[in-house]
Design a protein around this motif. Structure first.
Motif, mmCIF file in Angstrom:
data_model
loop_
_atom_site.group_PDB
_atom_site.id
_atom_site.type_symbol
_atom_site.label_atom_id
_atom_site.label_comp_id
_atom_site.label_asym_id
_atom_site.label_seq_id
_atom_site.Cartn_x
_atom_site.Cartn_y
_atom_site.Cartn_z
ATOM 1 N N UNK A 95 -32.144 30.828 -31.547
ATOM 2 C CA UNK A 95 -33.487 32.129 -30.709
ATOM 3 C C UNK A 95 -32.923 33.442 -31.031
ATOM 4 N N UNK A 96 -32.557 34.837 -31.067
ATOM 5 C CA UNK A 96 -32.131 36.124 -30.872
ATOM 6 C C UNK A 96 -31.742 35.669 -28.986
ATOM 7 N N UNK A 97 -33.370 35.807 -28.660
ATOM 8 C CA UNK A 97 -33.230 35.827 -27.623
ATOM 9 C C UNK A 97 -32.113 35.123 -26.992
ATOM 10 N N UNK A 98 -31.971 33.300 -26.647
ATOM 11 C CA UNK A 98 -31.241 32.646 -26.105
ATOM 12 C C UNK A 98 -30.057 33.159 -26.096
ATOM 13 N N UNK A 99 -29.260 33.459 -28.074
ATOM 14 C CA UNK A 99 -28.040 33.637 -28.411
ATOM 15 C C UNK A 99 -27.269 34.872 -27.689
ATOM 16 N N UNK A 100 -28.237 35.781 -27.997
ATOM 17 C CA UNK A 100 -27.794 37.299 -27.250
ATOM 18 C C UNK A 100 -27.281 37.039 -25.787
ATOM 19 N N UNK A 101 -28.564 36.276 -25.119
ATOM 20 C CA UNK A 101 -28.265 36.578 -23.441
ATOM 21 C C UNK A 101 -26.601 35.468 -23.523
ATOM 22 N N UNK A 102 -26.442 34.424 -24.052
ATOM 23 C CA UNK A 102 -25.256 33.465 -23.965
ATOM 24 C C UNK A 102 -23.976 34.538 -24.059
ATOM 25 N N UNK A 103 -23.822 35.503 -25.173
ATOM 26 C CA UNK A 103 -23.136 36.376 -25.653
ATOM 27 C C UNK A 103 -23.087 37.256 -24.348
ATOM 28 N N UNK A 104 -23.924 37.903 -24.098
ATOM 29 C CA UNK A 104 -23.861 39.001 -22.997
ATOM 30 C C UNK A 104 -22.902 38.242 -21.441
ATOM 31 N N UNK A 105 -23.114 36.792 -21.716
ATOM 32 C CA UNK A 105 -22.769 36.257 -20.397
ATOM 33 C C UNK A 105 -21.277 35.827 -20.945
ATOM 34 N N UNK A 106 -20.883 35.399 -21.764
ATOM 35 C CA UNK A 106 -19.570 35.355 -21.717
ATOM 36 C C UNK A 106 -18.664 36.833 -21.428
ATOM 37 N N UNK A 107 -19.916 38.162 -22.013
ATOM 38 C CA UNK A 107 -19.432 39.650 -22.151
ATOM 39 C C UNK A 107 -18.925 39.833 -20.878
ATOM 40 N N UNK A 108 -19.757 39.302 -20.305
ATOM 41 C CA UNK A 108 -19.532 40.134 -18.682
ATOM 42 C C UNK A 108 -18.097 38.967 -18.193
ATOM 43 N N UNK A 109 -18.619 37.613 -18.591
ATOM 44 C CA UNK A 109 -17.583 37.004 -17.617
ATOM 45 C C UNK A 109 -16.061 37.531 -18.695
ATOM 46 N N UNK B 43 -9.298 39.713 -27.140
ATOM 47 C CA UNK B 43 -10.171 38.916 -28.195
ATOM 48 C C UNK B 43 -11.381 38.596 -27.576
ATOM 49 N N UNK B 44 -11.738 38.331 -26.519
ATOM 50 C CA UNK B 44 -13.260 37.770 -26.156
ATOM 51 C C UNK B 44 -13.781 39.430 -26.073
ATOM 52 N N UNK B 45 -12.917 40.343 -25.454
ATOM 53 C CA UNK B 45 -14.133 41.228 -25.540
ATOM 54 C C UNK B 45 -14.935 42.203 -27.034
ATOM 55 N N UNK B 46 -13.750 41.660 -27.848
ATOM 56 C CA UNK B 46 -13.800 42.204 -29.219
ATOM 57 C C UNK B 46 -14.997 40.968 -29.617
ATOM 58 N N UNK B 47 -14.643 39.829 -29.637
ATOM 59 C CA UNK B 47 -16.316 38.688 -30.374
ATOM 60 C C UNK B 47 -16.993 38.550 -29.499
ATOM 61 N N UNK B 48 -17.705 38.716 -28.746
ATOM 62 C CA UNK B 48 -18.578 38.954 -28.201
ATOM 63 C C UNK B 48 -19.250 40.296 -27.866
ATOM 64 N N UNK B 49 -18.241 41.677 -27.766
ATOM 65 C CA UNK B 49 -19.025 42.682 -27.777
ATOM 66 C C UNK B 49 -19.674 42.917 -29.829
ATOM 67 N N UNK C 217 -22.860 45.136 -14.318
ATOM 68 C CA UNK C 217 -23.639 46.515 -15.102
ATOM 69 C C UNK C 217 -24.433 45.620 -16.092
ATOM 70 N N UNK C 218 -23.843 44.373 -16.780
ATOM 71 C CA UNK C 218 -23.772 43.752 -17.969
ATOM 72 C C UNK C 218 -25.150 42.289 -17.340
ATOM 73 N N UNK C 219 -24.675 42.155 -16.773
ATOM 74 C CA UNK C 219 -25.458 40.921 -15.341
ATOM 75 C C UNK C 219 -26.071 41.381 -15.061
#
Length: 416
Positions: free
Chosen positions: A82-96, A115-121, A182-184
């Motif tokens: 589901x988009x919300x679940x996947x988006x929140x997981x990705x945003x958590x990875x981007x914040x980390x 690499x992680x910034x580019x992958x998640x963002x 800001x992300x979190x």
């Protein structure tokens, strides 16, 4: 030319408007992984780690190509989660990752963080946002994609100048900590609230095709065997490749032109406003005419901007460059967001779009790396720009020649 009625935005339901707003927040949240954001740290990172333009461009290319490879495999998750679940997981990875970026002390860790910034963002979060808009909207698809991309417009309009000032005032590591917070604390809660229900009402299903899915036979393996896909790909890679390299190497460009970096970044709102206006106009045209008909005009403004870079040096040429970039980017957002559904249907759009998105990410890697290598070889950006303009014009001619095939495929996809 056959046209269809374009439904009024007043026909949008509250759930649909909330969904589009969620897409906007998601695209805004991609900014820490976008080149426009990372490029503001170019000078301080090169100074911190003693890097030349070519070496830093090469590291950025390595990091981005790594993220593109990961996206090819992870992109299909948009069809299953589901988009919300996947988006929140990705945003958590981007914040980390933003927190990790604030702590890097050596080159290997810098490459991992980039690499992680580019992958998640730039990669996954953008992919999830635009896949959700393309899948769950039909009559409003072009405009849903356009409005969702206003998050990038908002980020581009305020963040480059704000980052330039903030890095000077607080230091680059502190800015990355603020980005993570800001992300979190702001953007993730908004996505949680806005994507509670699907545009059709009810809970969002955990993946799978939207109602009335089309293109069931167009799985990713078949798309990779389709000559039309490969004919389209080089042209759509032009904007992320060429636009990214000029933004990434903006310090070299302003030095060669005799401009001030603060003055250059102060004109970023021109880019943002142009993207917003042209994206909205293109979204209406996509809903009325179809995305495939607009493809021959995509790269004309970008080619003009490259010629401005090659030929002009006054400060007033800066907004002209951003105008050309913005027109191409703005039209490309809804056109390329919708054209994959027109050609291949919606059933497997997450997997199909992941191929195109990986190519775009790869282009944004190749551009800065190639330009940096050429800069180190003594070839200035002004001379490079002539070749970039020629490439854009060649792709424009290809898209014009492809129009009959695109029309036939779109009709077949809609009826099949």
């Amino acid at each position: 030319m056959m046209t269809t009625r374009t439904p009024s935005l007043s026909e949008l339901t509250g759930r649909q408007a909330s969904w589009i707003a969620g897409g906007l927040v998601m695209t805004l949240a991609t900014m820490p992984g976008q080149t426009n954001f990372i490029a503001q740290f170019n000078a301080v990172l090169r100074a911190e780690f003693g890097l030349s333009s070519g070496l830093f461009g090469g590291l950025y290319t390595l990091a981005t190509l790594t993220s593109a490879t990961g996206l090819i495999f992870a992109g299909a998750l948009a069809d299953r989660i589901a988009p919300r679940k996947l988006a929140l997981a990705i945003m958590a990875g981007l914040a980390a990752t933003a927190l990790l970026m604030s702590q890097v002390q050596n080159l290997p860790l810098l490459v991992v963080a980039l690499a992680l910034l580019r992958f998640f963002g730039q990669g996954m979060l953008m992919h999830v946002a635009l896949t959700a808009m393309a899948r769950w909207f039909d009559r409003f698809r072009g405009r849903a994609l356009s409005f969702a991309m206003f998050g990038i417009t908002l980020g581009d309009s305020i963040l480059p100048f704000m980052l330039t000032v903030s890095i000077t005032a607080f230091g680059w590591r502190t800015v990355w900590i603020g980005t993570a917070c800001t992300l979190a604390l702001a953007l993730m809660p908004l996505v949680f609230l806005l994507l509670r229900r699907s545009p059709e009402g009810g809970a969002v299903p955990a993946g799978g095709p939207a109602p009335a899915a089309t293109g069931l036979e167009w799985r990713r393996a078949r798309v990779l065997r389709d000559p039309l896909f490969w004919a389209i790909l080089p042209g759509i890679m032009a904007m992320p490749g060429i636009g990214t390299l000029f933004i990434f190497h903006q310090a070299n460009l302003v030095e060669a032109k005799g401009w001030d970096l603060t003055t250059f970044t102060a004109f970023f709102p021109v880019l943002a406003v142009t993207v917003a206006a042209s994206s909205l106009a293109a979204g209406v045209l996509v809903d009325r005419l179809g995305a495939w008909r607009l493809m021959p005009v995509l790269l004309l403004p970008l080619s003009a901007a490259c010629l401005v870079v090659a030929a002009l040096t006054p400060v007033w040429s800066i907004p002209l460059i951003f105008l050309g970039f913005g027109l191409t980017q703005g039209v490309m957002n809804p056109v390329m967001g919708a054209v994959w559904v027109e050609l291949y249907g919606s059933a497997h759009i997450g997997a199909v779009r992941s191929l195109a998105t990986a190519a775009l990410v790869a282009a944004s890697a190749i551009g800065p790396g190639l330009a940096g290598w050429l800069l180190d070889a003594g070839i200035p950006l002004e001379r490079q720009a002539v070749c970039y303009a020629a490439f854009c014009l060649a792709c424009t001619a290809i898209y014009a020649l492809l129009q009959p095939r695109l029309r036939r495929r779109t009709v077949a996809s809609a009826t099949g």
